[in-house]
Design an enzyme around this catalytic site. Structure first.
Site, short mmCIF file in Angstrom:
data_model
loop_
_atom_site.label_atom_id
_atom_site.label_comp_id
_atom_site.label_asym_id
_atom_site.label_seq_id
_atom_site.Cartn_x
_atom_site.Cartn_y
_atom_site.Cartn_z
N LYS A 1 -27.20 16.97 23.77
CA LYS A 1 -26.10 16.11 23.30
C LYS A 1 -24.87 16.29 24.20
O LYS A 1 -24.18 15.32 24.54
CB LYS A 1 -25.78 16.44 21.84
CG LYS A 1 -24.59 15.68 21.27
CD LYS A 1 -24.83 14.18 21.19
CE LYS A 1 -23.53 13.42 21.08
NZ LYS A 1 -23.31 12.68 19.88
N LYS B 1 -13.27 16.11 22.37
CA LYS B 1 -13.96 17.30 21.83
C LYS B 1 -15.24 17.57 22.62
O LYS B 1 -15.50 18.71 23.02
CB LYS B 1 -14.30 17.07 20.34
CG LYS B 1 -15.37 18.03 19.78
CD LYS B 1 -15.66 17.77 18.31
CE LYS B 1 -16.39 16.49 17.99
NZ LYS B 1 -17.84 16.53 18.06
N THR C 1 -21.94 16.98 16.33
CA THR C 1 -21.83 17.44 17.72
C THR C 1 -20.89 18.63 17.75
O THR C 1 -19.67 18.49 17.55
CB THR C 1 -21.31 16.31 18.63
OG1 THR C 1 -22.20 15.20 18.52
CG2 THR C 1 -21.27 16.79 20.08
P1 NA7 Z 1 -15.86 10.94 10.73
O1 NA7 Z 1 -15.99 9.52 10.38
O2 NA7 Z 1 -14.54 11.44 11.27
O3 NA7 Z 1 -16.26 11.81 9.44
C1 NA7 Z 1 -16.13 13.20 9.46
C2 NA7 Z 1 -16.88 13.78 8.29
O4 NA7 Z 1 -16.76 15.22 8.34
C3 NA7 Z 1 -16.31 13.35 6.93
O5 NA7 Z 1 -17.36 13.25 6.01
C4 NA7 Z 1 -15.42 14.55 6.59
O6 NA7 Z 1 -15.15 14.70 5.24
C5 NA7 Z 1 -16.27 15.68 7.08
N1 NA7 Z 1 -15.52 16.93 7.25
C6 NA7 Z 1 -14.57 17.20 8.16
N2 NA7 Z 1 -14.11 18.46 8.01
C7 NA7 Z 1 -14.81 18.98 6.97
C8 NA7 Z 1 -14.81 20.25 6.34
N3 NA7 Z 1 -13.99 21.23 6.76
N4 NA7 Z 1 -15.65 20.45 5.29
C9 NA7 Z 1 -16.48 19.46 4.88
N5 NA7 Z 1 -16.54 18.24 5.44
C10 NA7 Z 1 -15.71 18.01 6.49
O7 NA7 Z 1 -16.94 11.41 11.81
P2 NA7 Z 1 -18.26 10.66 12.31
O8 NA7 Z 1 -19.12 10.41 11.13
O9 NA7 Z 1 -17.88 9.54 13.22
O10 NA7 Z 1 -18.90 11.80 13.26
C11 NA7 Z 1 -19.42 12.99 12.71
C12 NA7 Z 1 -20.01 13.83 13.84
O11 NA7 Z 1 -20.97 13.08 14.62
C13 NA7 Z 1 -19.02 14.36 14.85
O12 NA7 Z 1 -19.42 15.65 15.26
C14 NA7 Z 1 -19.12 13.36 16.00
O13 NA7 Z 1 -18.73 13.95 17.24
C15 NA7 Z 1 -20.55 12.95 15.98
P3 NA7 Z 1 -13.85 13.95 4.56
O14 NA7 Z 1 -14.34 12.59 4.19
O15 NA7 Z 1 -12.76 13.94 5.61
O16 NA7 Z 1 -13.53 14.82 3.41
#
Ligand code: NA7
Length: 287
Positions: free
Chosen positions: A171, A239, A96
């Site tokens: 969304k 957000k 999102t």
């Molecule tokens: P989570 O459980 O907070 O997971 C966030 C994911 O995003 C996690 O895999 C993170 O990797 C990844 N992440 C965050 N920043 C980065 C960057 N800069 N580069 C690569 N990967 C990143 O979120 P949800 O699964 O609950 O939700 C995801 C989305 O769906 C969000 O937009 C919600 O609003 C709806 P990490 O494991 O921290 O390395």
């Protein structure tokens, strides 16, 4: 066989990726923090060492990460997705993020020669596990239909909302309504409790009238139990309301209720409840 690359194995992403694996797709996953890849590796799923290498292996790349900055970084970083995109790649962006962020990501992917669909999902961890998220797809009909079998493994239904960007707008529409309703419900419960009513009785009354809905039932239970373990955290609801307000400014839609609801979630974050379930918006109202 279609090879699906899946980036972002967080609370939503991990069960979604498992559903792709269960559906029999050739799956390759990547997560920034490698611990989250471990269960997939142990189950025999391929793990890529960078978004670039994942994209080179995959026909369709799905990503679901925290926010717009994370999506931009994934695409543009060294060894990022864009370095692996070619004319056979379709990127399905499921996080999102804002409308402008979506269009910027679409431009980057198409300039690199690939195809782009925005397909954020409505629903939290339970529906992600059950494969019953509501998929909100934006893109050309042919491209959306090409990726529909992949979306169908994670979502039921998949709704084609229009051209690129309309999945994101849908969304923001639905999470705006969710956040506004949650904040209004919390405020009503605060009024009721302050007046000597108990939450269970209020839930019963609500569930027997025109206001009956799954949100009030489940979040009423969360509040009655005082268990704010996150299904959808305050930080993400804040957000999404902020993104909706940004978009409303661009399209000239006045959102006074949403602005007030956003401030209620802001207060919850300021009091340290950002990582708790969105129902914790009630906490600062009662402190
Ligand atoms: P989570 O459980 O907070 O997971 C966030 C994911 O995003 C996690 O895999 C993170 O990797 C990844 N992440 C965050 N920043 C980065 C960057 N800069 N580069 C690569 N990967 C990143 O979120 P949800 O699964 O609950 O939700 C995801 C989305 O769906 C969000 O937009 C919600 O609003 C709806 P990490 O494991 O921290 O390395």
């Amino acid at each position: 066989m279609t090879t699906v690359g899946f980036i972002g194995l967080g609370a939503m992403g991990a069960p979604m990726a498992w559903n792709l694996d269960d559906a029999g797709f050739d799956l390759v996953v990547y997560n920034r923090t490698t611990d989250r890849e471990q269960p997939f590796a142990e189950a025999g799923v391929s793990v890529a060492d960078s978004p670039k290498h994942l994209t080179k292996r995959a026909d369709v790349v799905c990503c679901i990460v925290s926010d717009g900055d994370a999506v931009a970084e994934l695409l543009e970083r060294d060894l990022g997705v864009l370095e692996g995109v070619d004319q056979d790649t379709t990127v399905v962006q499921m996080s999102t993020i804002g409308y402008a962020e979506t269009m910027a990501a679409a431009d980057l992917v198409t300039e690199a020669g690939g195809r782009f669909v925005d397909a954020p999902v409505s629903g939290t961890v339970g529906p992600a596990e059950d494969g019953t998220l509501v998929g909100l797809a934006g893109g050309e009909t042919e491209v959306v239909e090409d990726v529909r079998p992949i979306l169908d493994a994670m979502c039921e239904p998949v709704v084609h909302c229009g051209e690129v960007g309309q999945g994101t707008n849908m969304k923001l529409f639905v999470n705006l309504l969710l956040g506004d309703a949650m904040a209004a419900f919390a405020e009503a419960l605060v009024f009721g409790r302050a007046s000597g009513l108990d939450v269970e009785t209020m839930r019963t009354v609500v569930s027997n009238g025109a206001l009956d809905c799954p949100l009030f039932d489940s979040k009423g239970g969360t509040i009655a139990d005082g268990d704010f373990a996150p299904r959808f955290p305050v930080d993400y609801q804040f957000k999404d309301l902020s993104l909706a307000l940004d978009r409303a400014g661009e399209v000239g839609a006045p959102l006074s209720q949403t602005a007030a609801a956003r401030e209620s979630f802001s207060a919850a974050r300021a009091r340290g409840h950002g990582g708790e379930d969105m129902a914790a918006v009630i906490q600062p109202m009662e402190e």
